[in-house]
Design an enzyme around this catalytic site. Structure first.
Site, PDB file in Angstrom:
ATOM      1  N   ARG A 205       0.831  -1.201   0.000  1.00 56.49           N
ATOM      2  CA  ARG A 205       0.000   0.000   0.000  1.00 56.49           C
ATOM      3  C   ARG A 205       0.865   1.250   0.000  1.00 56.49           C
ATOM      4  NH1 ARG A 205      -5.464  -0.535   2.089  1.00 56.49           N
ATOM      5  NH2 ARG A 205      -5.500  -2.572   3.053  1.00 56.49           N
TER       6      ARG A 205
ATOM      7  N   LYS B  79     -14.632   4.625  12.370  1.00 54.71           N
ATOM      8  CA  LYS B  79     -14.932   5.298  13.641  1.00 54.71           C
ATOM      9  C   LYS B  79     -15.023   6.806  13.449  1.00 54.71           C
ATOM     10  CE  LYS B  79     -15.300   1.671  14.527  1.00 54.71           C
ATOM     11  NZ  LYS B  79     -15.029   0.411  13.803  1.00 54.71           N
TER      12      LYS B  79
ATOM     13  N   GLY C  50     -21.861  -4.242   8.561  1.00 54.05           N
ATOM     14  CA  GLY C  50     -23.196  -3.835   8.106  1.00 54.05           C
ATOM     15  C   GLY C  50     -23.855  -2.892   9.097  1.00 54.05           C
TER      16      GLY C  50
ATOM     17  N   GLU D  91     -30.173 -10.098   6.382  1.00 54.68           N
ATOM     18  CA  GLU D  91     -29.290 -11.016   7.104  1.00 54.68           C
ATOM     19  C   GLU D  91     -29.772 -12.455   6.903  1.00 54.68           C
ATOM     20  OE1 GLU D  91     -26.350 -11.205   8.966  1.00 54.68           O
ATOM     21  OE2 GLU D  91     -26.929 -13.314   9.115  1.00 54.68           O
TER      22      GLU D  91
ATOM     23  N   VAL E  79     -29.938 -12.927  -0.195  1.00 55.91           N
ATOM     24  CA  VAL E  79     -29.951 -12.215  -1.475  1.00 55.91           C
ATOM     25  C   VAL E  79     -29.526 -13.220  -2.541  1.00 55.91           C
ATOM     26  CG1 VAL E  79     -28.841 -10.370  -2.801  1.00 55.91           C
ATOM     27  CG2 VAL E  79     -29.421 -10.002  -0.398  1.00 55.91           C
TER      28      VAL E  79
ATOM     29  N   HIS F  37      -6.963  -5.547  17.585  1.00 55.29           N
ATOM     30  CA  HIS F  37      -6.222  -5.724  18.847  1.00 55.29           C
ATOM     31  C   HIS F  37      -5.710  -7.154  18.990  1.00 55.29           C
ATOM     32  CE1 HIS F  37     -10.604  -5.658  19.351  1.00 55.29           C
ATOM     33  NE2 HIS F  37     -10.467  -6.697  20.142  1.00 55.29           N
TER      34      HIS F  37
ATOM     35  N   HIS G 152     -18.417   6.761  41.233  1.00 55.62           N
ATOM     36  CA  HIS G 152     -19.812   7.143  41.002  1.00 55.62           C
ATOM     37  C   HIS G 152     -19.876   8.602  40.556  1.00 55.62           C
ATOM     38  CE1 HIS G 152     -24.138   7.466  41.596  1.00 55.62           C
ATOM     39  NE2 HIS G 152     -23.916   8.625  42.232  1.00 55.62           N
TER      40      HIS G 152
HETATM   41  P1  FAD Z   1      -4.417  -5.913   7.699  1.00 56.32           P
HETATM   42  O1  FAD Z   1      -4.765  -4.760   8.536  1.00 56.32           O
HETATM   43  O2  FAD Z   1      -5.392  -6.367   6.677  1.00 56.32           O
HETATM   44  O3  FAD Z   1      -3.031  -5.545   7.019  1.00 56.32           O
HETATM   45  C1  FAD Z   1      -2.400  -6.381   6.125  1.00 56.32           C
HETATM   46  C2  FAD Z   1      -1.513  -5.546   5.233  1.00 56.32           C
HETATM   47  O4  FAD Z   1      -0.723  -6.434   4.467  1.00 56.32           O
HETATM   48  C3  FAD Z   1      -2.273  -4.693   4.226  1.00 56.32           C
HETATM   49  O5  FAD Z   1      -1.884  -3.350   4.345  1.00 56.32           O
HETATM   50  C4  FAD Z   1      -1.878  -5.247   2.873  1.00 56.32           C
HETATM   51  O6  FAD Z   1      -1.701  -4.242   1.875  1.00 56.32           O
HETATM   52  C5  FAD Z   1      -0.548  -5.902   3.179  1.00 56.32           C
HETATM   53  N1  FAD Z   1      -0.212  -7.004   2.297  1.00 56.32           N
HETATM   54  C6  FAD Z   1      -1.002  -8.030   1.892  1.00 56.32           C
HETATM   55  N2  FAD Z   1      -0.313  -8.879   1.108  1.00 56.32           N
HETATM   56  C7  FAD Z   1       0.949  -8.378   1.031  1.00 56.32           C
HETATM   57  C8  FAD Z   1       2.131  -8.809   0.384  1.00 56.32           C
HETATM   58  N3  FAD Z   1       2.168  -9.924  -0.331  1.00 56.32           N
HETATM   59  N4  FAD Z   1       3.234  -8.035   0.507  1.00 56.32           N
HETATM   60  C9  FAD Z   1       3.228  -6.876   1.231  1.00 56.32           C
HETATM   61  N5  FAD Z   1       2.134  -6.446   1.882  1.00 56.32           N
HETATM   62  C10 FAD Z   1       1.012  -7.183   1.779  1.00 56.32           C
HETATM   63  N6  FAD Z   1     -11.111  -4.373  14.000  1.00 56.32           N
HETATM   64  C11 FAD Z   1     -11.178  -3.911  15.262  1.00 56.32           C
HETATM   65  O7  FAD Z   1     -10.560  -4.512  16.151  1.00 56.32           O
HETATM   66  N7  FAD Z   1     -11.894  -2.795  15.585  1.00 56.32           N
HETATM   67  C12 FAD Z   1     -12.592  -2.116  14.651  1.00 56.32           C
HETATM   68  O8  FAD Z   1     -13.224  -1.116  14.969  1.00 56.32           O
HETATM   69  C13 FAD Z   1     -12.560  -2.577  13.314  1.00 56.32           C
HETATM   70  N8  FAD Z   1     -13.239  -1.921  12.351  1.00 56.32           N
HETATM   71  C14 FAD Z   1     -13.163  -2.371  11.068  1.00 56.32           C
HETATM   72  C15 FAD Z   1     -13.893  -1.683  10.095  1.00 56.32           C
HETATM   73  C16 FAD Z   1     -13.843  -2.105   8.783  1.00 56.32           C
HETATM   74  C17 FAD Z   1     -14.628  -1.355   7.737  1.00 56.32           C
HETATM   75  C18 FAD Z   1     -13.034  -3.211   8.420  1.00 56.32           C
HETATM   76  C19 FAD Z   1     -12.936  -3.657   6.988  1.00 56.32           C
HETATM   77  C20 FAD Z   1     -12.319  -3.902   9.376  1.00 56.32           C
HETATM   78  C21 FAD Z   1     -12.387  -3.494  10.711  1.00 56.32           C
HETATM   79  N9  FAD Z   1     -11.699  -4.165  11.726  1.00 56.32           N
HETATM   80  C22 FAD Z   1     -11.780  -3.728  13.013  1.00 56.32           C
HETATM   81  C23 FAD Z   1     -10.877  -5.346  11.441  1.00 56.32           C
HETATM   82  C24 FAD Z   1      -9.384  -4.952  11.393  1.00 56.32           C
HETATM   83  O9  FAD Z   1      -9.194  -3.950  10.424  1.00 56.32           O
HETATM   84  C25 FAD Z   1      -8.532  -6.170  11.061  1.00 56.32           C
HETATM   85  O10 FAD Z   1      -8.815  -7.218  11.965  1.00 56.32           O
HETATM   86  C26 FAD Z   1      -7.055  -5.826  11.161  1.00 56.32           C
HETATM   87  O11 FAD Z   1      -6.711  -4.776  10.284  1.00 56.32           O
HETATM   88  C27 FAD Z   1      -6.188  -7.046  10.838  1.00 56.32           C
HETATM   89  O12 FAD Z   1      -4.857  -6.701  10.931  1.00 56.32           O
HETATM   90  P2  FAD Z   1      -3.734  -7.471  10.092  1.00 56.32           P
HETATM   91  O13 FAD Z   1      -2.448  -6.812  10.455  1.00 56.32           O
HETATM   92  O14 FAD Z   1      -3.862  -8.921  10.294  1.00 56.32           O
HETATM   93  O15 FAD Z   1      -4.077  -7.207   8.562  1.00 56.32           O
HETATM   94  P1  NAD Z   2     -19.412 -10.546   9.905  1.00 49.62           P
HETATM   95  O1  NAD Z   2     -18.961 -11.945   9.891  1.00 49.62           O
HETATM   96  O2  NAD Z   2     -19.381  -9.764  11.157  1.00 49.62           O
HETATM   97  O3  NAD Z   2     -20.920 -10.455   9.383  1.00 49.62           O
HETATM   98  C1  NAD Z   2     -21.299 -10.948   8.141  1.00 49.62           C
HETATM   99  C2  NAD Z   2     -22.789 -11.242   8.197  1.00 49.62           C
HETATM  100  O4  NAD Z   2     -23.238 -11.526   6.891  1.00 49.62           O
HETATM  101  C3  NAD Z   2     -23.125 -12.446   9.058  1.00 49.62           C
HETATM  102  O5  NAD Z   2     -24.137 -12.088   9.971  1.00 49.62           O
HETATM  103  C4  NAD Z   2     -23.600 -13.481   8.059  1.00 49.62           C
HETATM  104  O6  NAD Z   2     -24.590 -14.351   8.579  1.00 49.62           O
HETATM  105  C5  NAD Z   2     -24.153 -12.600   6.956  1.00 49.62           C
HETATM  106  N1  NAD Z   2     -24.206 -13.207   5.631  1.00 49.62           N
HETATM  107  C6  NAD Z   2     -23.292 -14.007   5.048  1.00 49.62           C
HETATM  108  N2  NAD Z   2     -23.671 -14.319   3.791  1.00 49.62           N
HETATM  109  C7  NAD Z   2     -24.866 -13.687   3.588  1.00 49.62           C
HETATM  110  C8  NAD Z   2     -25.749 -13.600   2.493  1.00 49.62           C
HETATM  111  N3  NAD Z   2     -25.497 -14.214   1.342  1.00 49.62           N
HETATM  112  N4  NAD Z   2     -26.887 -12.869   2.627  1.00 49.62           N
HETATM  113  C9  NAD Z   2     -27.157 -12.220   3.808  1.00 49.62           C
HETATM  114  N5  NAD Z   2     -26.334 -12.270   4.877  1.00 49.62           N
HETATM  115  C10 NAD Z   2     -25.202 -12.974   4.756  1.00 49.62           C
HETATM  116  O7  NAD Z   2     -18.556  -9.839   8.750  1.00 49.62           O
HETATM  117  P2  NAD Z   2     -18.391  -8.308   8.377  1.00 49.62           P
HETATM  118  O8  NAD Z   2     -19.429  -7.487   9.008  1.00 49.62           O
HETATM  119  O9  NAD Z   2     -18.219  -8.276   6.907  1.00 49.62           O
HETATM  120  O10 NAD Z   2     -17.012  -7.968   9.057  1.00 49.62           O
HETATM  121  C11 NAD Z   2     -15.807  -8.678   8.671  1.00 49.62           C
HETATM  122  C12 NAD Z   2     -14.825  -8.735   9.781  1.00 49.62           C
HETATM  123  O11 NAD Z   2     -14.314  -7.453  10.080  1.00 49.62           O
HETATM  124  C13 NAD Z   2     -15.446  -9.293  11.027  1.00 49.62           C
HETATM  125  O12 NAD Z   2     -14.798 -10.510  11.323  1.00 49.62           O
HETATM  126  C14 NAD Z   2     -15.184  -8.310  12.101  1.00 49.62           C
HETATM  127  O13 NAD Z   2     -14.566  -8.912  13.195  1.00 49.62           O
HETATM  128  C15 NAD Z   2     -14.233  -7.296  11.478  1.00 49.62           C
HETATM  129  N6  NAD Z   2     -14.738  -5.970  11.864  1.00 49.62           N
HETATM  130  C16 NAD Z   2     -14.688  -5.628  13.174  1.00 49.62           C
HETATM  131  C17 NAD Z   2     -15.213  -4.432  13.583  1.00 49.62           C
HETATM  132  C18 NAD Z   2     -15.165  -4.083  15.026  1.00 49.62           C
HETATM  133  O14 NAD Z   2     -14.428  -4.714  15.763  1.00 49.62           O
HETATM  134  N7  NAD Z   2     -15.911  -3.087  15.477  1.00 49.62           N
HETATM  135  C19 NAD Z   2     -15.786  -3.570  12.676  1.00 49.62           C
HETATM  136  C20 NAD Z   2     -15.840  -3.954  11.353  1.00 49.62           C
HETATM  137  C21 NAD Z   2     -15.297  -5.157  10.961  1.00 49.62           C
END
Ligand code: FAD
Ligand code: NAD
Length: 466
Positions: free
Chosen positions: A37, A53, A186, A204, A238, A323, A445
């Site tokens: 990236r 967030k 979602g 869902e 869906v 985390h 409190h």
């Molecule tokens: P990633 O953060 O996915 O990082 C992996 C990195 O590796 C990427 O930058 C990618 O470009 C790089 N990469 C991949 N392949 C290669 C390669 N071959 N060479 C070099 N680089 C490479 N989790 C929470 O705990 N709290 C939240 O509030 C939360 N909110 C989220 C909201 C959204 C919309 C999404 C999508 C996810 C959210 N998550 C949240 C989940 C969280 O982002 C992931 O669990 C976390 O980022 C995973 O960390 P990671 O280091 O394993 O991988």
């Molecule tokens: P999720 O697994 O939380 O939810 C996906 C939902 O889609 C499930 O309830 C599942 O039953 C439903 N589903 C699956 N196939 C379907 C279909 N064909 N039609 C209708 N419903 C269907 O996944 P997510 O919301 O995409 O999030 C992905 C990951 O990112 C999660 O593992 C989550 O831990 C992480 N994340 C974490 C946070 C946070 O910690 N606040 C925020 C965003 C994402």
């Protein structure tokens, strides 16, 4: 001359990878981190935790002002208008500041950023941007990406069918947003756009939202999101989405089969989960096989079956949480350095950052019952003085403990600040606390956290304010 270019090479600079790299460098190991990236921080900082967030916080402020919460405090406002461009810009500012912060930390700790995507040549060599680089230890921290829905093509630029990345940057507030998947993404991103004025329908597959959370919490979530105006179509799948002239028509039917119906929308968010990033890594060259879910398996030290190759974060089994990835990053670096790096996977808190927040740690009531006899204490936020005073009546705290030993097995919490409250539950459980330990701990409190103390008191049937 050294045998390898680096002691440690981390692939991926998400919360797993960048933390592993910094910790390895702090421990005196010569460390590099490959990241393709443009900016460091992975999914979390660029298109995940942080931008979502930023929009949740901003949209919450807007909702408070527009939907009358202010009036409840005697605050009169004039006409409130949304400047979506400015809201998106403050989100981008947060992302920029934090991703640049990681770049600063890399420099400070002397971690070399190899700019490019890495792929294995052998267990100690990768190619990054055309250069071969060797390391004694290689940590795979490549994270995850959006799971596609078969037959549904995401086009984030067009903005009609989007994934989470597209939903963080919509150019206008949709009239009708249909979210496929009632999970964390979602509900968080659905909440953002509902607060900004969209009608939101959540489709869902399962009979409840938020799979993996405690049954009571899931039931309450459905009530709360419905009350907020979301249209929930549970037990519904869906089967197709057609796009025509900037509008989408979704075909849905009951999950168990039955008559099909259609829903019209001007934006569809596909949020049905995430899958590990392993394509293009060249794992076949090092003989590393994946499990049935496409994940890399490790032992409890985060070592894979291939000597010198380790893996952490979303690419290995366990909850896909930042985390969890960070803690594994620290542990793997410590294990590589010959120390003892441990992650207690039984105590990983999970939080959904809606309003109210939904949080939990440890076992659900359903899972705890399967293991043996339990006691449960519950306390409503309505009876907590601070929540009541702050006009935040929704939610409860639930403490689940072992019937014989009273050791706390799980804590679940729905409250405006549940994500903050759950930290003390995780810490108490990490120290092996009983519900009595929490009940007899003095809590300030008036705080929302007193509800956790009262729920712990309720385990023995003796809360004061209920
Ligand atoms: P990633 O953060 O996915 O990082 C992996 C990195 O590796 C990427 O930058 C990618 O470009 C790089 N990469 C991949 N392949 C290669 C390669 N071959 N060479 C070099 N680089 C490479 N989790 C929470 O705990 N709290 C939240 O509030 C939360 N909110 C989220 C909201 C959204 C919309 C999404 C999508 C996810 C959210 N998550 C949240 C989940 C969280 O982002 C992931 O669990 C976390 O980022 C995973 O960390 P990671 O280091 O394993 O991988
Ligand atoms: P999720 O697994 O939380 O939810 C996906 C939902 O889609 C499930 O309830 C599942 O039953 C439903 N589903 C699956 N196939 C379907 C279909 N064909 N039609 C209708 N419903 C269907 O996944 P997510 O919301 O995409 O999030 C992905 C990951 O990112 C999660 O593992 C989550 O831990 C992480 N994340 C974490 C946070 C946070 O910690 N606040 C925020 C965003 C994402």
């Amino acid at each position: 001359m050294a045998e390898y270019d680096y002691d440690v090479l981390v692939i991926g600079a998400g919360p797993g990878g960048y933390v592993a790299a910094i910790r390895a460098a702090q421990l005196g190991l010569k460390t590099a981190c490959a990241e393709g990236r443009e900016t460091l921080g992975g999914t979390c900082l660029n298109v995940g935790c942080i931008p979502s967030k930023a929009l949740l916080h901003g949209s919450e402020k807007f909702d408070e002002a527009v939907n009358g919460t202010f009036a409840g405090y005697g605050i009169k406002t004039g006409k409130i208008e949304l400047d979506l461009d400015a809201m998106l810009a403050q989100k981008s500012d947060s992302v920029k500041g934090l991703t640049q912060g990681i770049e600063f930390l890399f420099k400070k700790n002397k971690v070399t950023w190899l700019k490019g995507y890495a792929n294995f040549e052998d267990a100690h060599t990768v190619t990054v941007a055309g250069q071969k680089v060797s390391a004694k230890n290689i940590v795979i921290a490549t994270g995850s990406s959006v799971t596609p829905l078969p037959g549904v093509t995401v086009d984030n630029d067009a903005g009609v069918i989007v994934d989470s990345t597209g939903a963080l940057s919509l150019k206008k507030v949709p009239d009708h947003l249909v979210v496929i998947g009632g999970g964390v993404i979602g509900l968080e991103l659905g909440s953002v756009w509902r607060r900004l004025g969209a009608k939101v329908t959540v489709v869902e597959f399962l009979d409840q939202l938020l799979p993996g959370m405690d049954g009571d919490v899931r039931k309450e979530a459905a009530k709360i999101f419905k009350k907020q105006g979301m249209d929930l179509k549970l037990s519904t799948k869906v089967t197709g989405v057609a796009v025509d002239g900037g509008k989408a028509t979704l075909t849905v039917e009951p999950s168990k089969g039955g008559d099909a119906a259609t829903i019209e929308a001007d934006c569809v968010l596909v949020a049905i989960g995430r899958r590990p990033n392993v394509d293009g890594l060249g794992l076949d060259k090092i003989g590393l096989e994946l499990n049935a879910r496409g994940q890399i398996e490790t032992d409890h030290n985060f070592a894979t079956k291939v000597d010198g190759v380790w893996a952490i974060g979303d690419v290995i089994p366990g909850p896909m949480l930042a985390h969890k990835a960070e803690d594994e990053g620290i542990a793997v670096a410590e294990n590589i350095a010959g120390l003892t790096g441990i992650v207690n996977h039984d105590i990983i808190p999970g939080v959904v950052y809606t309003m109210p927040e939904f949080a939990g740690v440890g076992l659900t009531e359903e899972a705890a019952k399967e293991r043996g006899e339990i006691k449960v204490g519950k306390f409503p936020m309505m009876a907590n003085s601070r929540a009541k005073t702050n006009h935040e009546p929704d939610g409860f705290v639930k403490v689940i403990s072992d019937a014989k030993t009273d050791r706390v097995l799980g804590v679940w919490c729905i409250a405006s600040v549940a994500g903050t409250m759950i930290a003390q539950a995780a810490q108490a459980m990490e120290f092996g606390a009983t519900s009595e330990d929490i009940a007899y701990t003095c809590h300030a409190h008036p705080t929302h956290s007193e509800a956790l103390k009262e729920a712990a008191m309720a385990v023995t049937g003796k809360p004061i304010h209920m």
